[in-house]
Write a protein that holds these residues in place. Structure first.
Motif, PDB file in Angstrom:
ATOM      1  N   ILE A 143      54.853  26.452  27.526  1.00 41.32           N
ATOM      2  CA  ILE A 143      56.080  26.723  26.756  1.00 41.32           C
ATOM      3  C   ILE A 143      57.292  26.056  27.426  1.00 41.32           C
ATOM      4  N   SER A 144      58.385  25.889  26.648  1.00 43.10           N
ATOM      5  CA  SER A 144      59.573  25.183  27.159  1.00 43.10           C
ATOM      6  C   SER A 144      60.368  26.069  28.126  1.00 43.10           C
ATOM      7  N   GLY A 145      61.359  25.453  28.792  1.00 46.96           N
ATOM      8  CA  GLY A 145      62.210  26.198  29.723  1.00 46.96           C
ATOM      9  C   GLY A 145      62.947  27.331  29.028  1.00 46.96           C
ATOM     10  N   GLY A 146      63.451  27.053  27.824  1.00 48.35           N
ATOM     11  CA  GLY A 146      64.182  28.080  27.067  1.00 48.35           C
ATOM     12  C   GLY A 146      63.262  29.250  26.710  1.00 48.35           C
ATOM     13  N   MET A 147      62.011  28.903  26.356  1.00 48.71           N
ATOM     14  CA  MET A 147      61.058  29.963  25.989  1.00 48.71           C
ATOM     15  C   MET A 147      60.702  30.806  27.216  1.00 48.71           C
ATOM     16  N   LYS A 148      60.578  30.140  28.366  1.00 47.23           N
ATOM     17  CA  LYS A 148      60.268  30.900  29.596  1.00 47.23           C
ATOM     18  C   LYS A 148      61.407  31.872  29.889  1.00 47.23           C
ATOM     19  N   GLN A 149      62.636  31.392  29.682  1.00 45.31           N
ATOM     20  CA  GLN A 149      63.785  32.247  29.948  1.00 45.31           C
ATOM     21  C   GLN A 149      63.779  33.443  28.987  1.00 45.31           C
ATOM     22  N   ARG A 150      63.365  33.189  27.739  1.00 47.12           N
ATOM     23  CA  ARG A 150      63.263  34.286  26.758  1.00 47.12           C
ATOM     24  C   ARG A 150      62.249  35.335  27.239  1.00 47.12           C
ATOM     25  N   VAL A 151      61.126  34.859  27.785  1.00 47.53           N
ATOM     26  CA  VAL A 151      60.110  35.804  28.276  1.00 47.53           C
ATOM     27  C   VAL A 151      60.683  36.603  29.463  1.00 47.53           C
ATOM     28  N   GLY A 152      61.437  35.907  30.332  1.00 44.81           N
ATOM     29  CA  GLY A 152      62.060  36.591  31.474  1.00 44.81           C
ATOM     30  C   GLY A 152      62.997  37.690  30.993  1.00 44.81           C
ATOM     31  N   ILE A 153      63.731  37.399  29.914  1.00 42.03           N
ATOM     32  CA  ILE A 153      64.666  38.401  29.369  1.00 42.03           C
ATOM     33  C   ILE A 153      63.865  39.554  28.754  1.00 42.03           C
ATOM     34  N   ALA A 154      62.773  39.213  28.037  1.00 43.98           N
ATOM     35  CA  ALA A 154      61.933  40.277  27.445  1.00 43.98           C
ATOM     36  C   ALA A 154      61.374  41.173  28.543  1.00 43.98           C
ATOM     37  N   ARG A 155      60.956  40.554  29.637  1.00 42.25           N
ATOM     38  CA  ARG A 155      60.395  41.330  30.748  1.00 42.25           C
ATOM     39  C   ARG A 155      61.458  42.285  31.313  1.00 42.25           C
ATOM     40  N   ALA A 156      62.670  41.748  31.479  1.00 38.37           N
ATOM     41  CA  ALA A 156      63.742  42.600  32.015  1.00 38.37           C
ATOM     42  C   ALA A 156      64.059  43.735  31.032  1.00 38.37           C
ATOM     43  N   LEU A 157      64.177  43.409  29.747  1.00 36.32           N
ATOM     44  CA  LEU A 157      64.517  44.432  28.745  1.00 36.32           C
ATOM     45  C   LEU A 157      63.428  45.491  28.642  1.00 36.32           C
ATOM     46  N   SER A 158      62.174  45.062  28.833  1.00 35.11           N
ATOM     47  CA  SER A 158      61.049  45.983  28.631  1.00 35.11           C
ATOM     48  C   SER A 158      61.073  47.130  29.651  1.00 35.11           C
ATOM     49  N   MET A 159      61.814  46.940  30.734  1.00 42.03           N
ATOM     50  CA  MET A 159      61.893  48.009  31.739  1.00 42.03           C
ATOM     51  C   MET A 159      62.944  49.042  31.350  1.00 42.03           C
ATOM     52  N   GLN A 160      63.607  48.820  30.225  1.00 42.47           N
ATOM     53  CA  GLN A 160      64.713  49.686  29.774  1.00 42.47           C
ATOM     54  C   GLN A 160      65.674  49.989  30.929  1.00 42.47           C
ATOM     55  N   PRO A 161      66.191  48.918  31.535  1.00 44.33           N
ATOM     56  CA  PRO A 161      67.041  49.145  32.714  1.00 44.33           C
ATOM     57  C   PRO A 161      68.371  49.763  32.316  1.00 44.33           C
ATOM     58  N   ASP A 162      68.997  50.460  33.272  1.00 42.56           N
ATOM     59  CA  ASP A 162      70.355  50.956  33.033  1.00 42.56           C
ATOM     60  C   ASP A 162      71.317  49.787  33.014  1.00 42.56           C
ATOM     61  N   ILE A 163      70.966  48.764  33.780  1.00 45.28           N
ATOM     62  CA  ILE A 163      71.852  47.614  33.850  1.00 45.28           C
ATOM     63  C   ILE A 163      71.028  46.335  33.996  1.00 45.28           C
ATOM     64  N   LEU A 164      71.473  45.313  33.284  1.00 47.32           N
ATOM     65  CA  LEU A 164      70.777  44.026  33.278  1.00 47.32           C
ATOM     66  C   LEU A 164      71.595  43.060  34.121  1.00 47.32           C
ATOM     67  N   LEU A 165      70.951  42.442  35.114  1.00 45.93           N
ATOM     68  CA  LEU A 165      71.662  41.541  36.014  1.00 45.93           C
ATOM     69  C   LEU A 165      71.179  40.113  35.742  1.00 45.93           C
ATOM     70  N   LEU A 166      72.081  39.276  35.268  1.00 43.10           N
ATOM     71  CA  LEU A 166      71.685  37.920  34.876  1.00 43.10           C
ATOM     72  C   LEU A 166      72.359  36.911  35.793  1.00 43.10           C
ATOM     73  N   ASP A 167      71.561  36.186  36.574  1.00 38.92           N
ATOM     74  CA  ASP A 167      72.131  35.204  37.504  1.00 38.92           C
ATOM     75  C   ASP A 167      71.998  33.810  36.909  1.00 38.92           C
ATOM     76  N   GLU A 168      73.060  33.333  36.306  1.00 36.58           N
ATOM     77  CA  GLU A 168      73.081  32.044  35.601  1.00 36.58           C
ATOM     78  C   GLU A 168      71.825  31.872  34.746  1.00 36.58           C
ATOM     79  N   PRO A 169      71.601  32.785  33.818  1.00 38.70           N
ATOM     80  CA  PRO A 169      70.317  32.798  33.116  1.00 38.70           C
ATOM     81  C   PRO A 169      70.082  31.571  32.238  1.00 38.70           C
ATOM     82  N   PHE A 170      71.170  30.927  31.821  1.00 38.24           N
ATOM     83  CA  PHE A 170      70.996  29.791  30.915  1.00 38.24           C
ATOM     84  C   PHE A 170      71.392  28.480  31.582  1.00 38.24           C
ATOM     85  N   GLY A 171      71.623  28.545  32.907  1.00 38.95           N
ATOM     86  CA  GLY A 171      72.169  27.409  33.658  1.00 38.95           C
ATOM     87  C   GLY A 171      71.304  26.166  33.620  1.00 38.95           C
ATOM     88  N   ALA A 172      69.981  26.330  33.533  1.00 37.08           N
ATOM     89  CA  ALA A 172      69.117  25.154  33.631  1.00 37.08           C
ATOM     90  C   ALA A 172      68.718  24.611  32.260  1.00 37.08           C
TER      91      ALA A 172
END
Ligand SMILES: Nc1ncnc2c1ncn2[C@@H]1O[C@H](COP(=O)(O)OP(=O)(O)OP(=O)(O)O)[C@@H](O)[C@H]1O
Length: 286
Positions: A143-172
């Motif tokens: 899958i493409s870089g953008g798609m990998k980033q989408r999966v990373g976001i899905a993984r983070a969201l799936s934990m139902q975190p109180d807070i989401l920490l994004l370190d330059e998530p779209f930088g690359a």
């Protein structure tokens, strides 16, 4: 002062000091920031000023030398699934599919409380949220870089975190993919009302996505310089905003801050140059 019942995160007067071979290096000094539930905060500042260090302190990956980070009334002392992080370089396990990468996180957080069928539904739901349900059985290399980033976001969201920490998530990502992910992020936060802290270098991205932009001074001993409210109503449409006077004003406020800081650095560098020249002249005379 009235207590703020909406506050979820209190970054309370933190200092961060790193040991280095040349001695202690003070990266942050007295960073103080309170964040309300459901807020989208961006941190912007010159390269190396300490943006990631703030995020790492909230994540529990970096210790504070003074002050503390309090999430939901509890002091942060170590990493935990209630603070999910997404990095610039997607950190998916390459031998697992998109589905399995999200499954790892879901098992960790909900393995004991949800049935297998509920976990499966939840994994698929989160992959649908980021528009990755069509490729959930693909591995990262397929899958493409953008798609990998989408999966990373899905993984983070799936934990139902109180807070989401994004370190330059779209930088690359390239500009188009970046826009599409920013739009997805706006849809998701509108639906889930997540609390987000995002580090970015991109002024337009910060204004488009944020409720407030935290502008940091240059390091060492970086701190919060100014905080800018972004009073643009939501939902936000990037094309409609281009000529919106509030958008244009916010954008230029951030640029002004960054240019002023840059001019200061250049003045200091020039000053150092002049001092060095004067020293050289003096040593010649002597
Ligand atoms: N583990 C460490 N040990 C020593 N110094 C460190 C460590 N981590 C960060 N630093 C230093 O602290 C300062 C802030 O780093 P940080 O990565 O937080 O900056 P940043 O604003 O996120 O940078 P960039 O925008 O380039 O990603 C830098 O001078 C960096 O070299």
């Amino acid at each position: 002062m009235e207590p703020n019942n909406d506050m979820i995160l209190d970054i309370s007067h933190i200092d961060v000091v790193f040991p280095t071979p040349k001695g202690a290096f003070q990266a942050l000094k007295d960073v103080d920031l309170q964040i309300n539930r459901g807020e989208y905060i961006s941190i912007i500042g010159h390269s190396g000023c300490g943006k990631s260090t703030v995020l790492n302190a909230v994540a529990g990956l970096t210790e504070t030398a003074r002050g503390g980070v309090i999430l939901n009334g509890r002091e942060v002392t170590r990493p935990g699934p209630e603070r999910a992080m997404v990095f610039q370089n997607h950190s998916l396990l390459p031998w697992l599919t998109a589905y399995q990468n999200v499954e790892l996180a879901v098992r960790q957080v909900f393995g004991k409380t949800r049935s297998k069928a509920e976990q499966k539904d939840w994994i698929e739901h989160n992959l649908r949220l980021v528009h990755m349900d069509h490729a959930m059985h693909k591995r990262p290399s397929e899958i493409s870089g953008g798609m990998k980033q989408r999966v990373g976001i899905a993984r983070a969201l799936s934990m139902q975190p109180d807070i989401l920490l994004l370190d330059e998530p779209f930088g690359a990502l390239d500009a188009l993919t970046r826009s599409s992910l920013q739009d997805s992020m706006m849809e998701i936060t509108a639906e889930l009302n997540n609390t987000v802290i995002m580090v970015t270098h991109d002024v337009d991205e910060a204004v488009l996505l944020s409720d407030r932009i935290v502008m940091m001074t240059n390091g060492p001993a970086a701190t919060v310089g100014e905080i800018l409210d972004i009073p643009l109503p939501r939902p936000r449409e990037r094309m409609a905003l281009v000529e919106d006077p509030t958008y244009v004003h916010c954008r230029s406020e951030v640029l002004r801050f960054l240019y002023e800081k840059q001019r200061k650095v250049e003045a200091i560098e020039r000053g150092k140059g002049e001092t060095a020249k004067a020293d050289a002249r003096e040593s010649k005379v002597a």
